[in-house]
Design an enzyme around this catalytic site. Structure first.
Site, PDB file in Angstrom:
ATOM      1  N   THR A   1       0.826  -1.210   0.000  1.00  0.00           N
ATOM      2  CA  THR A   1       0.000   0.000   0.000  1.00  0.00           C
ATOM      3  C   THR A   1       0.857   1.255   0.000  1.00  0.00           C
ATOM      4  O   THR A   1       0.513   2.255  -0.643  1.00  0.00           O
ATOM      5  CB  THR A   1      -0.959  -0.015   1.199  1.00  0.00           C
ATOM      6  N   ASP A   2       1.981   1.237   0.696  1.00  0.00           N
ATOM      7  CA  ASP A   2       2.885   2.384   0.677  1.00  0.00           C
ATOM      8  C   ASP A   2       3.391   2.657  -0.738  1.00  0.00           C
ATOM      9  O   ASP A   2       3.428   3.807  -1.187  1.00  0.00           O
ATOM     10  CB  ASP A   2       4.067   2.145   1.610  1.00  0.00           C
ATOM     11  N   TYR A   3       3.790   1.607  -1.439  1.00  0.00           N
ATOM     12  CA  TYR A   3       4.318   1.804  -2.783  1.00  0.00           C
ATOM     13  C   TYR A   3       3.225   2.204  -3.765  1.00  0.00           C
ATOM     14  O   TYR A   3       3.452   3.035  -4.653  1.00  0.00           O
ATOM     15  CB  TYR A   3       5.062   0.549  -3.245  1.00  0.00           C
TER      16      TYR A   3
END
Length: 423
Positions: free
Chosen positions: A192-194
């Site tokens: 999700t961060d990427y």
């Protein structure tokens, strides 16, 4: 590590240092006219700024004296963070105490000259430091402020701390991950961060494009939970119209079969994605079970997508794949043009010729370790490709050179260091 000449910080080919190719010089890269300030920690924000740096943006990372937490994450060699070497690549680092008056003024001066500010603090933190958008736009009306947070800059959850994992849970993704008879699982990666970092970089470039017409900057508000939730796109109308609540389906693709992991004779796994009717027929032919293609349970995509039929076709295919080792199975599937892939480990990837041919395993010079191998630049541009200009710098490595470029004397820089404004 201070920023050195292109040759000394060059991308490596095989085991030897190569001079940086002419097209890789920062002035020829597509974002070389953009100045970016990063006030971020851990993953989504630094990954966004790293994307911009890969394509030539002049990225200056402002870090606290203890450094970005990402420097403590992942594996280390000789006290060198391997993660920081890659996610901070192409950037300069200045260590500033933003809570001090002098440090705050330095940050403000840097931001006043920037095109983009990327930050991923909890909403309100920069406002309390006098670095909120309404303050900054007074002296830099063209500033584009990319704000990454767990839940966005407004709304009832905006003040909550949020990581990718918690936001996957809120956004419905965690409910969908794992096997149906077990608790929700997670991918052991910061997916999700990427994903959020890509949305943030896209938002920044969209705002840059619009600024060319209006001359004005704006805020790009990117929420981790919304990036996660965007993957739920097919289920939003399905719930509203049908009340359908999707559940975990393990390695399968919901409503599509066969699309799953299948065991091989040598203890490996093969992902076979024979979704369409045409591809499914080809699969039944190499299985020497062509009658499956006319079986009413399996003849169409919709029929195969029914839970009971999906389970049965997976069982049948699994019995066949167990009779072949992974290389033999892969060869048959490739010859029949059936989308498939072995489940690679990182060790497998280092031996995979496709990753090498596509420059996805790049050796980058490092002053302590000699080099580190890093993931390559994505996406690939045909005429003005991105490049890895240098490895991630040490904490505060560029502090003196940045301040000198701002006009500060050695004495003034020394005084700031003595006052612990800078490191």
């Amino acid at each position: 590590m201070s920023q050195e000449s292109p040759t000394s910080q060059s991308v490596l080919s095989d085991a030897s240092v190569q001079s940086m190719p002419e097209q890789a010089h920062s002035g020829s890269l597509p974002l070389s006219d953009l100045k970016v300030i990063e006030i971020c920690s851990t993953i989504a924000g630094p990954a966004c700024a790293r994307l911009l740096a890969d394509f030539g943006a002049d990225v200056t990372k402002i870090e606290p004296h203890e450094g970005d937490g990402v420097r403590q994450m992942g594996r280390h060699v000789q006290d060198v963070s391997l993660y920081a070497a890659t996610i901070l690549r192409g950037k300069k680092s200045i260590a500033l105490d933003l809570k001090s008056e002098q440090g705050n003024r330095i940050a403000r001066a840097l931001i006043d000259q920037a095109d983009i500010l990327v930050e991923n603090n909890r909403p309100g933190v920069l406002e309390r430091l006098g670095l909120g958008y309404e303050d900054l736009r007074q002296t830099n009306p063209g500033l584009i402020m990319v704000r990454i947070s767990g839940y966005g800059q407004d709304g009832p959850y905006s003040g909550r701390p949020g990581y990718g994992a918690t936001c996957e849970a809120v956004g419905g993704v965690r409910h969908m991950t794992g096997d149906p008879d077990r608790p929700p699982a997670r991918v052991a990666l910061a997916t999700t961060d990427y994903l959020t970092s890509v949305y943030a970089a896209f938002g920044a470039m969209t705002a840059v494009h619009e600024r060319a017409r209006s001359g004005l900057g704006q805020v790009v508000d990117v929420a981790l939970y919304e990036a996660a939730f965007s993957q739920m796109e097919p289920y939003v109308p399905a719930y509203e119209k049908l009340g359908f609540v999707p559940k975990r389906v393990g390695p399968n693709l919901p409503t599509m079969a066969p699309n799953s992991l299948y065991p091989t004779a040598d203890g490996n796994w093969m992902l076979i994605a024979a979704n369409s009717d045409i591809i499914f027929r080809r699969l039944t032919q190499i299985m020497e079970q062509s009658e499956l293609a006319t079986d009413e349970r399996f003849a169409t995509i919709r029929a195969r997508g029914k839970p009971e039929n999906m389970k049965e076709i997976d069982r049948i295919i699994g019995e066949w794949t167990r009779t072949l080792d992974a290389p033999s199975l892969a060869a048959r599937l490739i010859e029949a043009a059936i989308p498939s892939a072995p489940v690679n480990t990182i060790a497998d990837i280092f031996e995979d010729p496709h990753f090498t041919a596509r420059d996805m395993l790049v050796k980058v010079g490092h002053p302590v370790l000699g080099h580190t191998t890093q993931t390559g630049v994505v996406p690939k541009l045909s005429r003005t490709p991105g490049t890895i200009r240098h490895s991630g710098p040490d904490l505060g490595a560029d502090t003196d050179s940045i301040l000198a470029a701002m006009g500060l004397s050695e004495q003034q820089i020394g005084e700031l260091r003595a006052l612990k404004v800078i490191r």
